[in-house]
Motif scaffolding. Sequence first.
Motif, PDB file in Angstrom:
ATOM      1  N   ALA A   1       0.839  -1.200   0.000  1.00 38.44           N
ATOM      2  CA  ALA A   1       0.000   0.000   0.000  1.00 38.44           C
ATOM      3  C   ALA A   1       0.869   1.243   0.000  1.00 38.44           C
ATOM      4  O   ALA A   1       1.935   1.274   0.612  1.00 38.44           O
ATOM      5  N   VAL A   2       0.401   2.262  -0.711  1.00 34.37           N
ATOM      6  CA  VAL A   2       0.932   3.621  -0.635  1.00 34.37           C
ATOM      7  C   VAL A   2      -0.206   4.472  -0.073  1.00 34.37           C
ATOM      8  O   VAL A   2      -1.323   4.429  -0.583  1.00 34.37           O
ATOM      9  N   LEU A   3       0.088   5.246   0.995  1.00 30.06           N
ATOM     10  CA  LEU A   3      -0.991   5.870   1.755  1.00 30.06           C
ATOM     11  C   LEU A   3      -0.766   7.370   1.938  1.00 30.06           C
ATOM     12  O   LEU A   3       0.367   7.821   2.121  1.00 30.06           O
ATOM     13  N   LEU A   4      -1.869   8.125   1.917  1.00 29.98           N
ATOM     14  CA  LEU A   4      -1.843   9.577   2.049  1.00 29.98           C
ATOM     15  C   LEU A   4      -2.830  10.012   3.127  1.00 29.98           C
ATOM     16  O   LEU A   4      -3.839   9.341   3.357  1.00 29.98           O
ATOM     17  N   GLY A   5      -2.534  11.155   3.767  1.00 34.31           N
ATOM     18  CA  GLY A   5      -3.416  11.652   4.815  1.00 34.31           C
ATOM     19  C   GLY A   5      -3.875  13.075   4.578  1.00 34.31           C
ATOM     20  O   GLY A   5      -3.050  13.968   4.380  1.00 34.31           O
TER      21      GLY A   5
ATOM     22  N   GLY B   1      -2.674  14.679   9.997  1.00 33.47           N
ATOM     23  CA  GLY B   1      -2.775  13.848   8.808  1.00 33.47           C
ATOM     24  C   GLY B   1      -2.491  12.388   9.088  1.00 33.47           C
ATOM     25  O   GLY B   1      -2.157  11.631   8.177  1.00 33.47           O
ATOM     26  N   ILE B   2      -2.620  11.961  10.354  1.00 35.15           N
ATOM     27  CA  ILE B   2      -2.248  10.593  10.734  1.00 35.15           C
ATOM     28  C   ILE B   2      -3.196   9.546  10.149  1.00 35.15           C
ATOM     29  O   ILE B   2      -2.823   8.380  10.004  1.00 35.15           O
ATOM     30  N   ASP B   3      -4.397   9.948   9.786  1.00 34.78           N
ATOM     31  CA  ASP B   3      -5.367   9.000   9.225  1.00 34.78           C
ATOM     32  C   ASP B   3      -5.055   8.783   7.746  1.00 34.78           C
ATOM     33  O   ASP B   3      -5.605   9.430   6.867  1.00 34.78           O
ATOM     34  N   LYS B   4      -4.164   7.842   7.479  1.00 35.34           N
ATOM     35  CA  LYS B   4      -3.724   7.592   6.103  1.00 35.34           C
ATOM     36  C   LYS B   4      -4.666   6.619   5.389  1.00 35.34           C
ATOM     37  O   LYS B   4      -5.089   5.608   5.968  1.00 35.34           O
ATOM     38  N   GLN B   5      -4.934   6.938   4.139  1.00 37.07           N
ATOM     39  CA  GLN B   5      -5.792   6.104   3.296  1.00 37.07           C
ATOM     40  C   GLN B   5      -5.032   5.723   2.032  1.00 37.07           C
ATOM     41  O   GLN B   5      -4.195   6.478   1.549  1.00 37.07           O
ATOM     42  N   ALA B   6      -5.332   4.534   1.524  1.00 38.06           N
ATOM     43  CA  ALA B   6      -4.639   4.043   0.334  1.00 38.06           C
ATOM     44  C   ALA B   6      -4.860   4.973  -0.854  1.00 38.06           C
ATOM     45  O   ALA B   6      -5.989   5.404  -1.125  1.00 38.06           O
ATOM     46  N   ALA B   7      -3.772   5.300  -1.540  1.00 41.36           N
ATOM     47  CA  ALA B   7      -3.844   6.157  -2.717  1.00 41.36           C
ATOM     48  C   ALA B   7      -4.295   5.336  -3.919  1.00 41.36           C
ATOM     49  O   ALA B   7      -3.969   4.153  -4.040  1.00 41.36           O
ATOM     50  N   SER B   8      -5.026   5.976  -4.795  1.00 46.04           N
ATOM     51  CA  SER B   8      -5.419   5.312  -6.038  1.00 46.04           C
ATOM     52  C   SER B   8      -4.500   5.795  -7.148  1.00 46.04           C
ATOM     53  O   SER B   8      -4.357   6.989  -7.373  1.00 46.04           O
TER      54      SER B   8
ATOM     55  N   SER C   1      13.586  12.443  -7.116  1.00 40.45           N
ATOM     56  CA  SER C   1      12.132  12.446  -7.248  1.00 40.45           C
ATOM     57  C   SER C   1      11.676  11.396  -8.266  1.00 40.45           C
ATOM     58  O   SER C   1      12.462  10.926  -9.093  1.00 40.45           O
ATOM     59  N   GLY C   2      10.411  11.044  -8.166  1.00 41.34           N
ATOM     60  CA  GLY C   2       9.855  10.049  -9.086  1.00 41.34           C
ATOM     61  C   GLY C   2       8.390   9.838  -8.790  1.00 41.34           C
ATOM     62  O   GLY C   2       7.702  10.734  -8.296  1.00 41.34           O
ATOM     63  N   ARG C   3       7.923   8.629  -9.054  1.00 37.61           N
ATOM     64  CA  ARG C   3       6.531   8.286  -8.783  1.00 37.61           C
ATOM     65  C   ARG C   3       6.480   6.894  -8.167  1.00 37.61           C
ATOM     66  O   ARG C   3       7.385   6.076  -8.377  1.00 37.61           O
ATOM     67  N   VAL C   4       5.400   6.647  -7.416  1.00 42.06           N
ATOM     68  CA  VAL C   4       5.253   5.357  -6.764  1.00 42.06           C
ATOM     69  C   VAL C   4       3.782   4.988  -6.693  1.00 42.06           C
ATOM     70  O   VAL C   4       2.913   5.875  -6.624  1.00 42.06           O
ATOM     71  N   ALA C   5       3.502   3.683  -6.726  1.00 38.92           N
ATOM     72  CA  ALA C   5       2.130   3.192  -6.647  1.00 38.92           C
ATOM     73  C   ALA C   5       2.125   1.854  -5.926  1.00 38.92           C
ATOM     74  O   ALA C   5       3.146   1.147  -5.873  1.00 38.92           O
ATOM     75  N   THR C   6       0.987   1.501  -5.371  1.00 40.51           N
ATOM     76  CA  THR C   6       0.807   0.167  -4.796  1.00 40.51           C
ATOM     77  C   THR C   6       1.172  -0.886  -5.840  1.00 40.51           C
ATOM     78  O   THR C   6       0.794  -0.768  -7.001  1.00 40.51           O
ATOM     79  N   GLY C   7       1.912  -1.903  -5.417  1.00 39.57           N
ATOM     80  CA  GLY C   7       2.356  -2.948  -6.329  1.00 39.57           C
ATOM     81  C   GLY C   7       3.734  -2.718  -6.897  1.00 39.57           C
ATOM     82  O   GLY C   7       4.338  -3.648  -7.450  1.00 39.57           O
ATOM     83  N   ASP C   8       4.259  -1.478  -6.777  1.00 40.89           N
ATOM     84  CA  ASP C   8       5.641  -1.217  -7.184  1.00 40.89           C
ATOM     85  C   ASP C   8       6.600  -1.914  -6.224  1.00 40.89           C
ATOM     86  O   ASP C   8       6.198  -2.470  -5.197  1.00 40.89           O
ATOM     87  N   THR C   9       7.891  -1.849  -6.532  1.00 39.83           N
ATOM     88  CA  THR C   9       8.885  -2.492  -5.691  1.00 39.83           C
ATOM     89  C   THR C   9       9.711  -1.473  -4.918  1.00 39.83           C
ATOM     90  O   THR C   9       9.879  -0.328  -5.333  1.00 39.83           O
TER      91      THR C   9
END
Length: 234
Positions: free
Chosen positions: A10-14, A27-34, A157-165
């Motif tokens: 999971a990658v999560l944002l708050g 911002g402690i309540d993190k939710q999975a990013a889409s 810098s770059g980008r990241v998503a759930t399922g990346d390594t």
Amino acid sequence: MGDKTHILRAVLLGELKPLGAQAVPSGIDKQAASGSVEVGPEGLAGDHQGDRKNHGGPEKAIHHYPYDHYTWWRSRYPELAPQLEGPGRFGENISTRGLCEADVCIGDVFRLGSAVVQVSQGRQPCWRLNARFAEKTMARRVQESARTGWYYRVLESGRVATGDTLELLERPAEGWSLQRILHLLYRDTLNREALSGLAELPELADSWRVLARRRLDRAAVEDWTGRLETPQQA
């Protein structure tokens, strides 16, 4: 070094929301990013911190908390189990399996999606965890368990998503695992030889090196009470 590559579960944002009896912005309540998230020097795009003095910034850009620990928390404190059904409960941005404090060293460089990040420091739990879990001793439990997770600074810098390594690229400070450092901070607190080494570790965040030097100078351990307790208890 063991396994060098781990899948991001999971990658999560708050977003900023009121927290606790005093409704402190947090911002402690993190939710999975889409989808894919931009990674920059200040962390993940769309992630927020209510207290920028003590949270966030380049040395605390991304918080990683092992999902492995959730099993331990549910077993040790069954009353918390309903709150521990998915990642993000500890305010983490990154969730993985198979990588814990014993496996990670300060200064470790990882490729995170297409970004490059470096382990900068462990997490020092504070009262926000008490409010998050509605349990007045939660921050102390996290500190005493040494299941704190850790922070990254962003090197590229770059980008990241759930399922990346998450792939380990470099280990400049072999022997300085987070497990060892947490033991030094909270257990073997006045080990002068180890504190001297910690104070000179260039990959470590400045604030932690200052902490080590202060202990050496004062031959005394700082009082963590105010950080662990809620404002109304402090």
